[in-house]
Design a protein around this motif. Sequence first.
Motif, PDB file in Angstrom:
ATOM      1  N   HIS A 103     -45.876  -9.009  63.333  1.00 25.06           N
ATOM      2  CA  HIS A 103     -45.039 -10.207  63.492  1.00 25.06           C
ATOM      3  C   HIS A 103     -43.691  -9.774  64.061  1.00 25.06           C
ATOM      4  CE1 HIS A 103     -42.753 -13.821  62.689  1.00 25.06           C
ATOM      5  NE2 HIS A 103     -43.824 -14.434  62.230  1.00 25.06           N
ATOM      6  N   PRO A 104     -43.226 -10.391  65.138  1.00 31.24           N
ATOM      7  CA  PRO A 104     -41.967  -9.955  65.757  1.00 31.24           C
ATOM      8  C   PRO A 104     -40.778  -9.957  64.809  1.00 31.24           C
ATOM      9  CG  PRO A 104     -43.146 -11.414  67.241  1.00 31.24           C
ATOM     10  CD  PRO A 104     -43.891 -11.444  65.941  1.00 31.24           C
ATOM     11  N   ASP A 105     -40.748 -10.866  63.839  1.00 28.88           N
ATOM     12  CA  ASP A 105     -39.618 -10.923  62.910  1.00 28.88           C
ATOM     13  C   ASP A 105     -39.531  -9.691  62.027  1.00 28.88           C
ATOM     14  OD1 ASP A 105     -39.079 -13.410  63.916  1.00 28.88           O
ATOM     15  OD2 ASP A 105     -39.645 -14.525  62.114  1.00 28.88           O
ATOM     16  N   HIS A 106     -40.642  -8.993  61.826  1.00 32.44           N
ATOM     17  CA  HIS A 106     -40.686  -7.916  60.838  1.00 32.44           C
ATOM     18  C   HIS A 106     -41.011  -6.549  61.442  1.00 32.44           C
ATOM     19  CE1 HIS A 106     -40.344 -11.067  57.911  1.00 32.44           C
ATOM     20  NE2 HIS A 106     -41.508 -11.603  58.254  1.00 32.44           N
ATOM     21  N   ARG A 107     -41.007  -6.442  62.750  1.00 34.71           N
ATOM     22  CA  ARG A 107     -41.397  -5.162  63.366  1.00 34.71           C
ATOM     23  C   ARG A 107     -40.421  -4.048  63.038  1.00 34.71           C
ATOM     24  NH1 ARG A 107     -39.345  -4.134  68.795  1.00 34.71           N
ATOM     25  NH2 ARG A 107     -37.660  -5.579  69.305  1.00 34.71           N
ATOM     26  N   ASN A 108     -39.157  -4.374  62.742  1.00 35.85           N
ATOM     27  CA  ASN A 108     -38.160  -3.348  62.410  1.00 35.85           C
ATOM     28  C   ASN A 108     -37.871  -3.291  60.917  1.00 35.85           C
ATOM     29  OD1 ASN A 108     -37.743  -2.531  65.138  1.00 35.85           O
ATOM     30  ND2 ASN A 108     -36.476  -4.347  65.465  1.00 35.85           N
ATOM     31  N   LEU A 109     -38.784  -3.780  60.101  1.00 34.42           N
ATOM     32  CA  LEU A 109     -38.601  -3.757  58.655  1.00 34.42           C
ATOM     33  C   LEU A 109     -38.434  -2.314  58.162  1.00 34.42           C
ATOM     34  CD1 LEU A 109     -38.705  -5.794  56.222  1.00 34.42           C
ATOM     35  CD2 LEU A 109     -41.094  -5.097  55.943  1.00 34.42           C
ATOM     36  N   ASP A 110     -37.533  -2.141  57.212  1.00 33.60           N
ATOM     37  CA  ASP A 110     -37.254  -0.817  56.661  1.00 33.60           C
ATOM     38  C   ASP A 110     -38.323  -0.459  55.625  1.00 33.60           C
ATOM     39  OD1 ASP A 110     -36.129   1.566  55.840  1.00 33.60           O
ATOM     40  OD2 ASP A 110     -34.558   0.625  54.620  1.00 33.60           O
ATOM     41  N   VAL A 111     -39.433   0.087  56.097  1.00 29.03           N
ATOM     42  CA  VAL A 111     -40.551   0.471  55.236  1.00 29.03           C
ATOM     43  C   VAL A 111     -40.580   1.993  55.147  1.00 29.03           C
ATOM     44  CG1 VAL A 111     -43.052   0.414  54.909  1.00 29.03           C
ATOM     45  CG2 VAL A 111     -41.866  -1.562  55.890  1.00 29.03           C
ATOM     46  N   ARG A 112     -40.315   2.498  53.966  1.00 28.18           N
ATOM     47  CA  ARG A 112     -40.343   3.946  53.750  1.00 28.18           C
ATOM     48  C   ARG A 112     -41.460   4.283  52.783  1.00 28.18           C
ATOM     49  NH1 ARG A 112     -33.877   5.588  53.266  1.00 28.18           N
ATOM     50  NH2 ARG A 112     -33.153   4.188  54.936  1.00 28.18           N
ATOM     51  N   LEU A 113     -42.356   5.123  53.257  1.00 26.05           N
ATOM     52  CA  LEU A 113     -43.530   5.503  52.477  1.00 26.05           C
ATOM     53  C   LEU A 113     -43.440   6.976  52.081  1.00 26.05           C
ATOM     54  CD1 LEU A 113     -46.160   3.646  54.710  1.00 26.05           C
ATOM     55  CD2 LEU A 113     -45.023   2.812  52.639  1.00 26.05           C
ATOM     56  N   ASP A 114     -42.226   7.393  51.694  1.00 28.28           N
ATOM     57  CA  ASP A 114     -41.980   8.800  51.384  1.00 28.28           C
ATOM     58  C   ASP A 114     -42.020   9.094  49.889  1.00 28.28           C
ATOM     59  OD1 ASP A 114     -39.731   7.340  50.806  1.00 28.28           O
ATOM     60  OD2 ASP A 114     -38.313   8.642  51.856  1.00 28.28           O
TER      61      ASP A 114
END
Length: 551
Positions: A233-244
């Motif tokens: 979804h274009p609104d969420h493509r830069n969401l800060d998702v960290r899977l560390d």
Amino acid sequence: MPYVVTRSCCNDASCVVACPVNCIHPAPGDPGFAEAEMLHVDPAACVDCGACVTACPVGAIVPHTKLQPHELPFLEINAAYYRSNPHADRTPLALVPRQRRLLDPAPVRVAVVGAGPAGLYVADELLKHPEVSVDVYDRLPTPYGLLRAGVAPDHQDTKRAEQLFRAVEDQPGFRYRLGVEVGEDVTLQELTRHHHAVVYAVGASADRPLDVPGEDLPGSLSATELVGWYNGHPDHRNLDVRLDHERVVVVGNGNVALDVARILTADPARLASTDIADHALAALAASRVREVVVLGRRGPAQAAFTLPELVGLAALRDVVNVLVEATPEDLAGDDPRLSALAELARRPVDPALRTMVLRFGAAPVEVLGPERVTGLRVARTELVPDEHGVLRARLTDRVERLDAGMVLRSVGYRGVPVRDLPHDPDTGTVRNAGGRVRPGVYVAGWAKRGPTGFIGSNKTCARETVGSLLDDLDAGLLGRGPRDPRPLEDLLRSRGVPVVDLAGWRAVDEEERRRGASAGRPRRKIVDIAELERVAARDRRAGRYAGGSTR
């Protein structure tokens, strides 16, 4: 039993109409149809004709001889439904009511705001009338709403429902006006000057908050945002998702919670054959997450996830461990969901696999972290009946800390006010009666009824709303003078709005499929708005597609 329904249905009910012996229930008009999570084929009445298989838009109906091992539980699910809900008074053939016709054959032009399933079902109902033309508006350059951006990428069969909507797009009198935000780029007043009626089908766009301290920390996200992120979804493509971090906590235990838990624990190699967004696939391939905890405030019997989702989860035996934190007493009862959970609880754990933990009787009280999420304080709960006898979760003083690098809330949706429409804050919906806000303005989908139902539930909802609109037309409440959309198109052009029509969307669709084919995938989604607009405009200028009827 010749045929079996094997997953959550789209509830489109096409199979019900196709069945010559009326053996698929609950059908429209049956008690519980609107709330049913799936339909069932009567093993005693099915005549093995296969008409339902042809009609099903998502491939959910399978001959019993072709069931995969993980689908075998649906044999008993289908049979058990008819033991509890006999349908002895059968009509020999499915009855299709006579198509309504308008009293006045003068042309009618309707604007539909929202190109998701709700809006497209409204368009389909309207276009059954040869007098009607429909312009479908959406703020995004792409249609299909949650079908495109909400269905999990490992559920590609559900996404086959787009074939239904492609057929709607091909009808005479249908036009897209994508990339247009009603209320910003164009007002309701301007729409009503160029259309006889306007139908809003804009959904319920906000997630319910947890209402606990620390909820606004970085790393505390809504499950809807994460779903949009991995679906492109274009609104969420830069969401800060960290899977560390090794653990993620999902608060809520509905189907969306299971979806995100399943994707976060999936083998990235399996996801590589889906339409998952490229950026999400890369992040999941590098993920350090080993455990996803799914928290439910109440017990297993009150959980919101559906039986087909649990059966699908059980099929992932060699992909992920599923731990069920509940006592044997909590898993006892006649509810088939409890039987599915009990079967999962008995399985051994493979330490080589990632783990999904289904924890019941627990609720968050604080999201922890000095600058971003480092964990969650969780309280045990107890069930107490309210004044109506409904069991509610009450916090106890037994509190523990769960270390986690990300917390996802999945506790439901709520509607936000829609500009120029009356808002009901108690229900989060637009105030309406049978879809009618006032003569000339209507509402459908979640904005009308709240965030309930499945994709196909919008069909029945759309039929009611369109019925109200047609009643107003026949009563002479809307006026039948001509409506010319060209001045509105000129207005949008003068405001610099890059409108994407059907030709532009088909160009984007073809380009995404071309990119996907080169990688052995169904499509690779374009997630940047500017690039979507360029692809749509480039191929439209080349004249490769018709832009839709201007009838």
